[in-house]
Design a protein around this motif. Structure first.
Motif, PDB file in Angstrom:
ATOM      1  N   GLU A 155       1.875   6.977  -6.721  1.00 59.45           N
ATOM      2  CA  GLU A 155       0.817   7.913  -7.100  1.00 59.45           C
ATOM      3  C   GLU A 155       1.267   9.357  -6.818  1.00 59.45           C
ATOM      4  O   GLU A 155       1.007  10.266  -7.594  1.00 59.45           O
ATOM      5  CB  GLU A 155      -0.445   7.587  -6.300  1.00 59.45           C
ATOM      6  CG  GLU A 155      -1.722   8.096  -6.951  1.00 59.45           C
ATOM      7  CD  GLU A 155      -2.935   7.397  -6.331  1.00 59.45           C
ATOM      8  OE1 GLU A 155      -3.966   8.051  -6.131  1.00 59.45           O
ATOM      9  OE2 GLU A 155      -2.803   6.180  -6.017  1.00 59.45           O
ATOM     10  N   ALA A 156       1.960   9.528  -5.701  1.00 64.18           N
ATOM     11  CA  ALA A 156       2.345  10.888  -5.280  1.00 64.18           C
ATOM     12  C   ALA A 156       3.475  11.455  -6.147  1.00 64.18           C
ATOM     13  O   ALA A 156       3.609  12.669  -6.268  1.00 64.18           O
ATOM     14  CB  ALA A 156       2.777  10.858  -3.817  1.00 64.18           C
ATOM     15  N   ASP A 157       4.306  10.590  -6.723  1.00 60.63           N
ATOM     16  CA  ASP A 157       5.478  11.088  -7.455  1.00 60.63           C
ATOM     17  C   ASP A 157       5.733  10.174  -8.646  1.00 60.63           C
ATOM     18  O   ASP A 157       6.296   9.098  -8.499  1.00 60.63           O
ATOM     19  CB  ASP A 157       6.681  11.103  -6.506  1.00 60.63           C
ATOM     20  CG  ASP A 157       7.978  11.508  -7.230  1.00 60.63           C
ATOM     21  OD1 ASP A 157       7.914  11.871  -8.426  1.00 60.63           O
ATOM     22  OD2 ASP A 157       9.040  11.463  -6.590  1.00 60.63           O
ATOM     23  N   ALA A 207      10.351   2.543  -5.073  1.00 60.48           N
ATOM     24  CA  ALA A 207       9.231   2.683  -4.140  1.00 60.48           C
ATOM     25  C   ALA A 207       9.072   1.410  -3.312  1.00 60.48           C
ATOM     26  O   ALA A 207       8.901   1.456  -2.088  1.00 60.48           O
ATOM     27  CB  ALA A 207       7.948   2.995  -4.914  1.00 60.48           C
ATOM     28  N   TRP A 208       9.171   0.257  -3.984  1.00 60.28           N
ATOM     29  CA  TRP A 208       8.959  -1.004  -3.272  1.00 60.28           C
ATOM     30  C   TRP A 208      10.086  -1.283  -2.275  1.00 60.28           C
ATOM     31  O   TRP A 208       9.849  -1.642  -1.119  1.00 60.28           O
ATOM     32  CB  TRP A 208       8.823  -2.170  -4.272  1.00 60.28           C
ATOM     33  CG  TRP A 208       8.897  -3.520  -3.630  1.00 60.28           C
ATOM     34  CD1 TRP A 208       9.861  -4.459  -3.824  1.00 60.28           C
ATOM     35  CD2 TRP A 208       7.979  -4.082  -2.671  1.00 60.28           C
ATOM     36  NE1 TRP A 208       9.612  -5.569  -3.057  1.00 60.28           N
ATOM     37  CE2 TRP A 208       8.456  -5.367  -2.330  1.00 60.28           C
ATOM     38  CE3 TRP A 208       6.815  -3.610  -2.068  1.00 60.28           C
ATOM     39  CZ2 TRP A 208       7.815  -6.196  -1.412  1.00 60.28           C
ATOM     40  CZ3 TRP A 208       6.172  -4.438  -1.144  1.00 60.28           C
ATOM     41  CH2 TRP A 208       6.661  -5.709  -0.824  1.00 60.28           C
ATOM     42  N   ALA A 257       0.840  -1.211   0.000  1.00 53.24           N
ATOM     43  CA  ALA A 257       0.000   0.000   0.000  1.00 53.24           C
ATOM     44  C   ALA A 257       0.873   1.258   0.000  1.00 53.24           C
ATOM     45  O   ALA A 257       0.599   2.226  -0.727  1.00 53.24           O
ATOM     46  CB  ALA A 257      -0.940  -0.022   1.208  1.00 53.24           C
ATOM     47  N   ASP A 258       1.950   1.228   0.797  1.00 50.67           N
ATOM     48  CA  ASP A 258       2.916   2.350   0.814  1.00 50.67           C
ATOM     49  C   ASP A 258       3.483   2.589  -0.582  1.00 50.67           C
ATOM     50  O   ASP A 258       3.654   3.734  -1.014  1.00 50.67           O
ATOM     51  CB  ASP A 258       4.125   1.999   1.701  1.00 50.67           C
ATOM     52  CG  ASP A 258       3.891   2.343   3.154  1.00 50.67           C
ATOM     53  OD1 ASP A 258       2.838   2.931   3.465  1.00 50.67           O
ATOM     54  OD2 ASP A 258       4.770   1.989   3.969  1.00 50.67           O
TER      55      ASP A 258
END
Lengths: 319, 319
Positions: A43-45, A53-54, A36-37
């Motif tokens: 989505e934010a960047d 991200a992962w 989810a993070d």
């Protein structure tokens, strides 16, 4: 090695908890949160890649997992051994979590044994010895080192260890099946390569023997080689042993007993999966738990497993 | 190994620039700026420690130094070899600069050989192999590995290398004086330990031989051992050599010639200090220069030294 030996005596427990997180050792709830993070970060960047991200989200999950375990065992074990490879696999974000893990363990009074297996020569080895000489950066009390390059690769670590009241552990006879390929080659004087390395390690530590009779240069000797371990204990009277391979890799309390000295000292036994993943065998764990509840199960199972290991070792040692 | 061999052919230069920054290899101007940065950081945030502020500022200086050198040599050398220990000595901030250095070299079309000398077993080696399998995190095309643990510690790297079209270089005979202590032990069948390791390396690479006849598993063979290197070249026909120890450590072009094959291929020679610190021998450098001017001298001296090294190697090889 005096600090480690004192810490073992204080809690009457010659074992160390290996903090080697992997996705498959984490409860589903933590991985779901990491996913989810990751989605939120992407989505934010939209300049962030999925890999970055992962690995960043997973690193955060590792830290929560580690902190729960450190909290649960800090008063019953003397030491933890984070395996840096698991963090390095996540890139620099993973290494931030490695240092945060070491820091937290240090703050809880634990001796921190960084399993880094570094090894190089001259000024390069001196740079790696920064793990010990710049304690504030890495927060380790000891590191593991690879002896293949000879004393040139060891001296900078020994110097840093003396300066920082720290220790090193050189690989001698490792726990894995193919350790025989090089380590068990028989040399013309009748000794194996690992016995030669053992003699060098004993020699490298000769001028740093502490109050308890052990030097600052320890040896890594796998629990999966009980006979070799017993012989090495005789051969290396001033060398403290770090014994991996207990539990998941097959070593038992009886197997490692011969690696201790006649006073029940001289070694510390590591278990990683057997402690940090013991929640997987618990009936109290279910996928319906919240993340916080799952971490509580992780913590209490780790404490129970660490207690059992302590008791099994002490029974085998007659302590 | 095909990508590296092609890159060498393109620039007709079998040498690699070692990016191993140390404070004493940087011009005074860069260190002065790092000191000023440190003072500013400490003034701006009194929760920052001097160690953190200094290592962070020094890491930034390393990056500027590296970028100047990469820019200066990118069109005349095929590869760079950053030594991760130098960055790790500065903690996680240093490792950010390591990855930024690898990324910049990659973007300039260079083959990036990460000198990390990692080595562990099973799932831990697989985690370290993330250096190759997660290219985006580390940006390396190859890494050096330590063979002391046997094939268990190598297979995960070989698998990752195949998957990522990357390579590894295993330590066989290192350039340092004490490399003899373990590597030159004579075994009962008459071969030395390093010759046994050589045979294993040749075997570990057997199923990854590329178009040019060399496998994905290379060997590190020090320039300081010309005779042993010549014999290893015969013994390991499918193994590409990474040859450190040229220049500052004493190896000459004549010393390394025997480590190449009959076509003048089969090896790449590293020089670090001889290239990146060649500005120290230049009359154009003076402490009165501005920081940017000093970096220009660093860059042009590095280019000149890399050109000389290329020409010396090609002359010795009759290429």
């Amino acid at each position: 090695m005096d600090r480690l030996i004192d810490a073992i005596a204080t809690v009457n427990n010659p074992s160390v908890v290996g903090l080697d997180p992997k996705p498959q050792l984490l409860p589903k709830q933590l991985l779901d949160e990491a996913r989810a993070d990751t989605a939120r970060a992407l989505e934010a960047d939209d300049s962030t890649s999925e890999t970055f991200a992962w690995t960043s989200s997973l690193a955060t999950a590792y830290l929560r997992f580690n902190l729960a375990i450190i909290d649960a065992v800090a008063d019953i074990v003397p030491a933890v051994k984070p395996q840096i490879a698991m963090y390095e696999a996540l890139g620099v974000n993973g290494l931030l979590v490695y240092t945060a893990t070491c820091r937290q363990a240090h703050d809880r009074g634990l001796y921190v044994l960084g399993d880094v297996k570094r090894g190089d020569i001259g000024s390069t080895a001196a740079a790696y010895a920064g793990h010990l000489s710049e304690h504030e950066l890495w927060m380790e009390d000891a590191v593991t080192v690879n002896p293949y390059l000879g004393v040139d690769g060891i001296t900078p670590f020994v110097d840093a260890a003396k300066e920082a009241d720290a220790d090193i552990f050189a690989l001698v006879k490792t726990s894995n099946p193919s350790s025989d390929e090089i380590q068990n080659l028989r040399t013309v004087d009748g000794a194996t390569v690992y016995e030669h390395v053992a003699d060098l390690v004993e020699q490298w530590g000769a001028d740093s023997i502490g109050e308890h009779g052990y030097s600052r240069v320890g040896a890594v000797v796998g629990a999966t080689h009980p006979q070799e371990g017993r012989e090495l204990r005789e051969r290396m009277p001033h060398t403290f042993f770090l014994v991996p391979g207990y539990g998941a890799q097959g070593g038992t309390a009886a197997d490692v007993a011969g690696m201790f000295d006649e006073h029940g000292s001289g070694a510390i036994v590591n278990s990683s999966r057997g402690i940090i993943a013991s929640w997987r065998n618990s009936e109290r764990y279910s996928e319906d738990l919240s993340c916080d509840e799952a971490l509580k199960v992780v913590a209490s199972c780790a404490r129970a497993a660490a207690t059992t290991m302590r008791d099994n070792l002490n029974a085998a040692l007659g302590r």
